[in-house]
Design a protein around this motif. Sequence first.
Motif, PDB file in Angstrom:
ATOM      1  N   ALA A  52       0.847  -1.192   0.018  1.00  0.00           N
ATOM      2  CA  ALA A  52      -0.059   0.141  -0.068  1.00  0.00           C
ATOM      3  C   ALA A  52       0.998   1.267   0.074  1.00  0.00           C
ATOM      4  O   ALA A  52       0.440   2.186  -0.707  1.00  0.00           O
ATOM      5  CB  ALA A  52      -0.745   0.047   1.250  1.00  0.00           C
ATOM      6  N   GLY A  53       1.977   1.161   0.818  1.00  0.00           N
ATOM      7  CA  GLY A  53       2.743   2.340   0.750  1.00  0.00           C
ATOM      8  C   GLY A  53       3.583   2.732  -0.563  1.00  0.00           C
ATOM      9  O   GLY A  53       3.494   3.802  -1.087  1.00  0.00           O
ATOM     10  N   ALA A  54       4.089   1.362  -1.185  1.00  0.00           N
ATOM     11  CA  ALA A  54       4.304   1.775  -2.471  1.00  0.00           C
ATOM     12  C   ALA A  54       3.470   2.147  -3.494  1.00  0.00           C
ATOM     13  O   ALA A  54       3.729   3.158  -4.252  1.00  0.00           O
ATOM     14  CB  ALA A  54       5.082   0.401  -2.939  1.00  0.00           C
ATOM     15  N   VAL A  55       2.289   1.644  -3.608  1.00  0.00           N
ATOM     16  CA  VAL A  55       1.326   2.232  -4.503  1.00  0.00           C
ATOM     17  C   VAL A  55       0.811   3.472  -4.210  1.00  0.00           C
ATOM     18  O   VAL A  55       0.555   4.306  -5.030  1.00  0.00           O
ATOM     19  CB  VAL A  55       0.026   1.237  -4.504  1.00  0.00           C
ATOM     20  N   ALA A  56       1.051   3.867  -2.871  1.00  0.00           N
ATOM     21  CA  ALA A  56       0.476   5.393  -2.515  1.00  0.00           C
ATOM     22  C   ALA A  56       1.228   6.420  -3.009  1.00  0.00           C
ATOM     23  O   ALA A  56       0.979   7.398  -3.048  1.00  0.00           O
ATOM     24  CB  ALA A  56       0.334   5.497  -0.890  1.00  0.00           C
ATOM     25  N   VAL A  57       2.524   6.177  -3.520  1.00  0.00           N
ATOM     26  CA  VAL A  57       3.468   7.162  -4.109  1.00  0.00           C
ATOM     27  C   VAL A  57       2.777   7.606  -5.431  1.00  0.00           C
ATOM     28  O   VAL A  57       3.138   8.600  -6.064  1.00  0.00           O
ATOM     29  CB  VAL A  57       4.878   6.905  -4.132  1.00  0.00           C
ATOM     30  N   ILE A  58       2.141   6.556  -6.138  1.00  0.00           N
ATOM     31  CA  ILE A  58       1.459   7.080  -7.332  1.00  0.00           C
ATOM     32  C   ILE A  58       0.512   8.130  -7.049  1.00  0.00           C
ATOM     33  O   ILE A  58      -0.611   7.920  -6.323  1.00  0.00           O
ATOM     34  CB  ILE A  58       0.790   5.781  -8.103  1.00  0.00           C
ATOM     35  N   PRO A  59       0.353   9.254  -8.264  1.00  0.00           N
ATOM     36  CA  PRO A  59      -0.623  10.135  -7.931  1.00  0.00           C
ATOM     37  C   PRO A  59      -2.003   9.713  -7.837  1.00  0.00           C
ATOM     38  O   PRO A  59      -2.463   8.763  -8.695  1.00  0.00           O
ATOM     39  CB  PRO A  59      -0.393  11.047  -8.950  1.00  0.00           C
ATOM     40  N   ARG A  60      -2.900  10.144  -6.898  1.00  0.00           N
ATOM     41  CA  ARG A  60      -4.187   9.659  -6.948  1.00  0.00           C
ATOM     42  C   ARG A  60      -5.061   9.665  -8.322  1.00  0.00           C
ATOM     43  O   ARG A  60      -5.948   8.568  -8.482  1.00  0.00           O
ATOM     44  CB  ARG A  60      -5.182  10.406  -5.786  1.00  0.00           C
ATOM     45  N   PRO A  61      -4.936  10.652  -9.040  1.00  0.00           N
ATOM     46  CA  PRO A  61      -5.651  10.495 -10.026  1.00  0.00           C
ATOM     47  C   PRO A  61      -5.379   9.415 -11.068  1.00  0.00           C
ATOM     48  O   PRO A  61      -6.274   8.958 -11.735  1.00  0.00           O
ATOM     49  CB  PRO A  61      -5.289  11.938 -10.934  1.00  0.00           C
ATOM     50  N   LEU A  62      -4.049   9.130 -11.234  1.00  0.00           N
ATOM     51  CA  LEU A  62      -3.625   7.935 -12.010  1.00  0.00           C
ATOM     52  C   LEU A  62      -4.144   6.514 -11.307  1.00  0.00           C
ATOM     53  O   LEU A  62      -4.860   5.763 -12.098  1.00  0.00           O
ATOM     54  CB  LEU A  62      -2.164   8.043 -12.094  1.00  0.00           C
ATOM     55  N   ARG A  63      -3.926   6.546  -9.989  1.00  0.00           N
ATOM     56  CA  ARG A  63      -4.689   5.348  -9.283  1.00  0.00           C
ATOM     57  C   ARG A  63      -6.272   5.080  -9.554  1.00  0.00           C
ATOM     58  O   ARG A  63      -6.614   4.441  -9.746  1.00  0.00           O
ATOM     59  CB  ARG A  63      -4.356   5.479  -7.815  1.00  0.00           C
ATOM     60  N   ASP A  64      -6.857   6.361  -9.333  1.00  0.00           N
ATOM     61  CA  ASP A  64      -8.323   6.425  -9.703  1.00  0.00           C
ATOM     62  C   ASP A  64      -8.485   5.964 -11.105  1.00  0.00           C
ATOM     63  O   ASP A  64      -9.547   5.293 -11.443  1.00  0.00           O
ATOM     64  CB  ASP A  64      -8.830   7.503  -9.151  1.00  0.00           C
ATOM     65  N   ALA A  65      -7.868   6.440 -12.173  1.00  0.00           N
ATOM     66  CA  ALA A  65      -8.049   6.040 -13.401  1.00  0.00           C
ATOM     67  C   ALA A  65      -7.933   4.581 -13.356  1.00  0.00           C
ATOM     68  O   ALA A  65      -8.888   3.961 -14.488  1.00  0.00           O
ATOM     69  CB  ALA A  65      -7.239   6.703 -14.421  1.00  0.00           C
ATOM     70  N   VAL A  66      -6.842   3.921 -13.015  1.00  0.00           N
ATOM     71  CA  VAL A  66      -6.492   2.535 -13.133  1.00  0.00           C
ATOM     72  C   VAL A  66      -7.847   1.685 -12.444  1.00  0.00           C
ATOM     73  O   VAL A  66      -8.317   0.662 -13.002  1.00  0.00           O
ATOM     74  CB  VAL A  66      -5.464   2.048 -12.824  1.00  0.00           C
ATOM     75  N   TYR A  67      -8.314   2.375 -11.458  1.00  0.00           N
ATOM     76  CA  TYR A  67      -9.383   1.530 -10.568  1.00  0.00           C
ATOM     77  C   TYR A  67     -10.537   1.574 -11.525  1.00  0.00           C
ATOM     78  O   TYR A  67     -11.199   0.441 -11.475  1.00  0.00           O
ATOM     79  CB  TYR A  67      -9.664   2.322  -9.196  1.00  0.00           C
ATOM     80  N   ASP A  68     -10.892   2.959 -11.957  1.00  0.00           N
ATOM     81  CA  ASP A  68     -12.313   3.051 -12.883  1.00  0.00           C
ATOM     82  C   ASP A  68     -12.101   2.137 -13.911  1.00  0.00           C
ATOM     83  O   ASP A  68     -13.304   1.759 -14.317  1.00  0.00           O
ATOM     84  CB  ASP A  68     -12.265   4.594 -13.161  1.00  0.00           C
ATOM     85  N   LEU A  69     -10.918   2.097 -14.515  1.00  0.00           N
ATOM     86  CA  LEU A  69     -11.051   1.181 -15.754  1.00  0.00           C
ATOM     87  C   LEU A  69     -11.438  -0.227 -15.301  1.00  0.00           C
ATOM     88  O   LEU A  69     -12.113  -0.868 -16.108  1.00  0.00           O
ATOM     89  CB  LEU A  69      -9.628   1.154 -16.277  1.00  0.00           C
ATOM     90  N   ILE A  70     -10.856  -0.790 -14.460  1.00  0.00           N
ATOM     91  CA  ILE A  70     -11.170  -2.054 -13.937  1.00  0.00           C
ATOM     92  C   ILE A  70     -12.528  -2.115 -13.547  1.00  0.00           C
ATOM     93  O   ILE A  70     -13.095  -3.209 -13.795  1.00  0.00           O
ATOM     94  CB  ILE A  70     -10.196  -2.612 -12.657  1.00  0.00           C
ATOM     95  N   ALA A  71     -13.007  -1.255 -12.980  1.00  0.00           N
ATOM     96  CA  ALA A  71     -14.327  -1.154 -12.249  1.00  0.00           C
ATOM     97  C   ALA A  71     -15.335  -1.111 -13.656  1.00  0.00           C
ATOM     98  O   ALA A  71     -16.150  -1.953 -13.590  1.00  0.00           O
ATOM     99  CB  ALA A  71     -14.644  -0.266 -11.625  1.00  0.00           C
ATOM    100  N   ARG A  72     -15.044  -0.480 -14.767  1.00  0.00           N
ATOM    101  CA  ARG A  72     -15.900  -0.604 -15.890  1.00  0.00           C
ATOM    102  C   ARG A  72     -16.019  -1.990 -16.599  1.00  0.00           C
ATOM    103  O   ARG A  72     -16.823  -2.287 -17.137  1.00  0.00           O
ATOM    104  CB  ARG A  72     -15.550   0.468 -16.685  1.00  0.00           C
ATOM    105  N   VAL A  73     -14.654  -2.765 -16.431  1.00  0.00           N
ATOM    106  CA  VAL A  73     -14.814  -3.903 -17.200  1.00  0.00           C
ATOM    107  C   VAL A  73     -15.065  -5.230 -16.258  1.00  0.00           C
ATOM    108  O   VAL A  73     -14.866  -6.462 -16.818  1.00  0.00           O
ATOM    109  CB  VAL A  73     -13.652  -3.996 -18.079  1.00  0.00           C
ATOM    110  N   ARG A  74     -15.097  -5.095 -14.937  1.00  0.00           N
ATOM    111  CA  ARG A  74     -15.421  -6.253 -14.043  1.00  0.00           C
ATOM    112  C   ARG A  74     -16.465  -7.149 -14.404  1.00  0.00           C
ATOM    113  O   ARG A  74     -16.124  -8.220 -14.332  1.00  0.00           O
ATOM    114  CB  ARG A  74     -15.309  -5.528 -12.745  1.00  0.00           C
TER     115      ARG A  74
END
Length: 131
Positions: A85-107
């Motif tokens: 979680a600490g390693a992933v948290a260094v990625i800016p939230r807009p980019l993390r959320d974009a990846v999350y939203d992509l997965i959510a759309r195709v889940r």
Amino acid sequence: MLFYDGHCALCHRTVKFVLKHDRSGKAFRFAPLQGPTFQARVHAGELASLPESIVVLTEQGLLLVRSNAFLHILRRLGGGWKTLAGAVAVIPRPLRDAVYDLIARVRYRVFGTRQDWCPVVPPDLRARFDP
């Protein structure tokens, strides 16, 4: 409290993952987004703005969504998951959320749905689930 989409196979897998890796057995309670517990615990004004995937209600009353919810889950599991979680948290939230939203759309297409499927929860874990 971890709220999950009760129709989503990926969300069900996420719940199983959390149950498996929760060393304390007390990190989370679970309830589907479609259930009365979610409706009772989240203010009506907030419901429309929340994604239909994973939502975390913290002990402090904060609602976490998208990648912030995911990071909170990993941190609460502790150990190597907290480090991840600490390693992933260094990625800016807009980019993390974009990846999350992509997965959510195709889940549903990729992982399927569980509309007609009710997971069998072992008796020792049932107390951690709310309707």
